[in-house]
Write an enzyme that holds these catalytic residues in place. Structure first.
Site, short mmCIF file in Angstrom:
data_model
loop_
_atom_site.label_atom_id
_atom_site.label_comp_id
_atom_site.label_asym_id
_atom_site.label_seq_id
_atom_site.Cartn_x
_atom_site.Cartn_y
_atom_site.Cartn_z
N HIS A 119 2.87 3.14 -9.11
CA HIS A 119 2.66 1.71 -9.34
C HIS A 119 3.90 1.08 -9.99
CE1 HIS A 119 -1.31 2.12 -7.89
NE2 HIS A 119 -1.81 2.75 -8.93
N LEU A 163 11.05 -20.44 -3.92
CA LEU A 163 9.99 -19.61 -3.32
C LEU A 163 8.70 -19.82 -4.10
CD1 LEU A 163 9.18 -17.18 -1.38
CD2 LEU A 163 9.59 -15.71 -3.36
N ASP A 200 0.83 -1.20 0.00
CA ASP A 200 0.00 0.00 0.00
C ASP A 200 0.87 1.25 0.00
OD1 ASP A 200 -2.27 1.52 0.04
OD2 ASP A 200 -2.79 1.11 2.13
#
Ligand code: FPP
Length: 245
Positions: A42, A136, A25
């Site tokens: 972004h 991962l 955020d």
């Protein structure tokens, strides 16, 4: 995977969390503070996502779920939605080789159909290309909303009961869990939210039942390995009791 309660690590465990969720955020505020258009925030956020993925892998985190686009994000102005979806498509197309090199397996959770056939195909291709990754497991939550996920699970369970494939008394936590998009994944042990906001915003509500929550003041584009380290250290200091004493 067994019932949620059977998947809990030992009481008071302070090891590296098996699964970290991040609510990324603050992209907009980061851009506004620099008098830049939100899309630049972004873009910088996508760079931060790259850093977070590598830092999580380096720290020995097995699963990382990034909340990249919520089901509510469709309500943003159309140009921002276009920029965001374009950025995500660009990421899917251009990041796959790097993910493969880094041993990262990508999965997308959420309502991918809303992005249209072309993006769905990009997602399918990216997921297929990275299946061998074992360093991962990366989930990217796209058009994801936890309540919608739980409602879909309820619907599918109701259909199974209506068809006679399932009896109502067979529905327990493990059965519900099997109908979620996160089926087969460990529950998040740690959820991080950046930008100082302190809420879950419809992210992994079922799965986060026992997650430790860490809220950090950093805006997402500024997030780096040191912020992940701080959150992991904070997690290590918490005593997890899972409702026990
Ligand atoms: C929240 O910032 C962030 C988003 C809605 C989008 C998250 C997307 C990225 C970080 C980039 C792409 C990610 C990947 C995995 C490629 P906000 O716009 O709500 O910020 P604000 O609260 O300051 O306005």
């Amino acid at each position: 995977m067994s019932a949620a309660s059977e998947r809990q690590p030992a009481r008071g465990a302070t090891a590296v969390p098996a699964h970290v969720g991040i609510i990324m955020d603050g992209n907009g505020r980061w851009a506004t503070a620099r008098r830049l258009p939100r899309v630049m925030g972004h873009r910088a956020g996508a760079e931060a996502a790259r850093r977070a993925i590598e830092a999580a892998a380096q720290a020995g985190v097995g699963w990382l779920t990034l909340f990249a686009f919520s089901s509510e994000n469709w309500r943003r102005p159309q140009d921002e939605v276009m920029e965001l979806t374009g950025l995500l498509r660009h990421y899917l197309r251009n990041e796959v080789a790097q993910l493969v090199r880094n041993g990262v397996r990508l999965r997308v959770i959420g309502d991918r159909a809303r992005f249209g056939a072309e993006t769905m195909e990009e997602i399918r291709r990216a997921e297929a290309a990275t299946t061998a990754g074992t360093r991962l497991n990366l989930n990217v939550a796209l058009s994801y909303g936890s309540r919608a996920e739980i409602a879909a699970a309820a619907r599918s369970l109701a259909e199974a009961v209506a068809d006679g494939r399932l009896r109502p008394e067979q529905i327990d936590e493990a059965v519900v869990d099997r109908h979620l998009t996160t089926h087969g994944m460990p529950d998040p042990d740690l959820i991080i939210r950046t930008s100082g906001e302190q809420r879950l915003s419809n992210f992994l509500l079922w799965q986060a039942a026992y997650a430790e929550l860490v809220f950090q003041d950093v805006l997402w584009p500024d997030f780096d390995a040191s912020h992940l380290r701080q959150a992991l250290d904070e997690f290590g200091r918490r005593e997890r009791r899972f409702g026990g004493r």
